[in-house]
Design a protein around this motif. Sequence first.
Motif, PDB file in Angstrom:
ATOM      1  N   CYS A  85       0.868  -1.176   0.000  1.00 37.78           N
ATOM      2  CA  CYS A  85       0.000   0.000   0.000  1.00 37.78           C
ATOM      3  C   CYS A  85       0.909   1.231   0.000  1.00 37.78           C
ATOM      4  N   SER A  86       0.613   2.197  -0.871  1.00 42.07           N
ATOM      5  CA  SER A  86       1.427   3.409  -0.907  1.00 42.07           C
ATOM      6  C   SER A  86       0.534   4.633  -0.997  1.00 42.07           C
ATOM      7  N   LEU A 108      -3.634  -2.023  13.310  1.00 37.88           N
ATOM      8  CA  LEU A 108      -3.212  -0.631  13.175  1.00 37.88           C
ATOM      9  C   LEU A 108      -1.734  -0.557  13.499  1.00 37.88           C
ATOM     10  N   ILE A 109      -0.979   0.134  12.671  1.00 34.59           N
ATOM     11  CA  ILE A 109       0.425   0.349  12.944  1.00 34.59           C
ATOM     12  C   ILE A 109       0.652   1.854  13.061  1.00 34.59           C
ATOM     13  N   GLU A 149       6.156   3.134  14.594  1.00 33.72           N
ATOM     14  CA  GLU A 149       6.463   1.705  14.564  1.00 33.72           C
ATOM     15  C   GLU A 149       6.918   1.312  13.168  1.00 33.72           C
ATOM     16  N   ARG A 150       7.788   0.331  13.073  1.00 32.90           N
ATOM     17  CA  ARG A 150       8.266  -0.129  11.760  1.00 32.90           C
ATOM     18  C   ARG A 150       7.663  -1.470  11.401  1.00 32.90           C
ATOM     19  N   THR A 185       4.351  -3.949   7.991  1.00 31.52           N
ATOM     20  CA  THR A 185       5.494  -3.046   8.082  1.00 31.52           C
ATOM     21  C   THR A 185       5.061  -1.663   7.618  1.00 31.52           C
ATOM     22  N   LEU A 186       5.760  -0.670   8.086  1.00 35.22           N
ATOM     23  CA  LEU A 186       5.468   0.714   7.723  1.00 35.22           C
ATOM     24  C   LEU A 186       6.775   1.458   7.487  1.00 35.22           C
ATOM     25  N   ASP A 187       6.850   2.129   6.341  1.00 30.52           N
ATOM     26  CA  ASP A 187       7.998   2.978   6.016  1.00 30.52           C
ATOM     27  C   ASP A 187       7.449   4.369   5.725  1.00 30.52           C
ATOM     28  N   THR A 188       7.501   5.236   6.709  1.00 29.41           N
ATOM     29  CA  THR A 188       6.914   6.568   6.546  1.00 29.41           C
ATOM     30  C   THR A 188       7.700   7.411   5.549  1.00 29.41           C
ATOM     31  N   SER A 189       8.998   7.149   5.409  1.00 34.78           N
ATOM     32  CA  SER A 189       9.788   7.929   4.453  1.00 34.78           C
ATOM     33  C   SER A 189       9.385   7.596   3.016  1.00 34.78           C
ATOM     34  N   LYS A 190       9.012   6.347   2.781  1.00 35.35           N
ATOM     35  CA  LYS A 190       8.551   5.930   1.452  1.00 35.35           C
ATOM     36  C   LYS A 190       7.029   6.007   1.339  1.00 35.35           C
TER      37      LYS A 190
END
Lengths: 109, 114
Positions: free
Chosen positions: A23-24, A48-49, A53-54, A64-69
Amino acid sequence: SQQGEEDPQALSIQEGENATMNCSYKTSINNLQWYRQNSGRGLVHLILIRSNEREKHSGRLRVTLDTSKKSSSLLITASRAADTASYFCANSGNTPLVFGKGTRLSVIA
Amino acid sequence: DGGITQSPKYLFRKEGQNVTLSCEQNLNHDAMYWYRQDPGQGLRLIYYSQIVNDFQKGDIAEGYSVSREKKESFPLTVTSAQKNPTAFYLCASSIGQGTNEKLFFGSGTQLSVL
C-alpha cells in the motif's frame, strides 16, 4: 489524491504459501490501518500500525510501515482458503479514513 | 449483542424514486459514516457525522442526503438526483474521529435500479 494504492490488485496463491500486499500513499502517513472484506460483507479491522512503529505482528499477520517511502505492506503467512478476501489499507492521517481500491486475495486449497 | 445493523440487505429503486437505507448502532459511538463501493473498487465516502445533529459531505455527496437526529441512527437517502445509484453501500461507526480510531462496519446494503 489522498487515496492509497494497493499493489497488486489481485493475487492468487496456493494454501500454505505466504501472501504479500503493498500500500502506498502520495501524502504523508500518520497511523495506518488494514482491513479485510469478505465478498458481499462489511470491512473488518485487522491491525493498526502507528507512525513510530516499523513492524507489527498479530497472529499470522505481519505489517510493516515505512513513513519515508509513504508505504506499508501486509504479509499473511501460511495462508488458508478462509483468508480469501479483499484487503484494504487506510491512512489514519486522514479523518475520515480514506481507503484504497484493495487487493483481492484468492487462496486455492 | 453489540454492532451495526444495516437494512435492508437488498433494495431496488425505480426511476425517479427516493429510497432510504437504514443504519443503526448500539456501540455508543459518536461518529458514523456512509461509504459507497462499486464492483472491484474501493470505498468512497458519501457523508459522515461526528456528533448528533451535525454531518459533513464526503467526496461524493451529490444525490444523497442524511440525518443524524439520534446518536444510534444515521439513515442515508438516495434521491432521484443520483443518476447511477447501483452500488454496495456500507455504514460504519467509530468511537470518535481521532487518528487511532478504527471503524466498525455493517454488513452492507446492495442497491439496484429496476
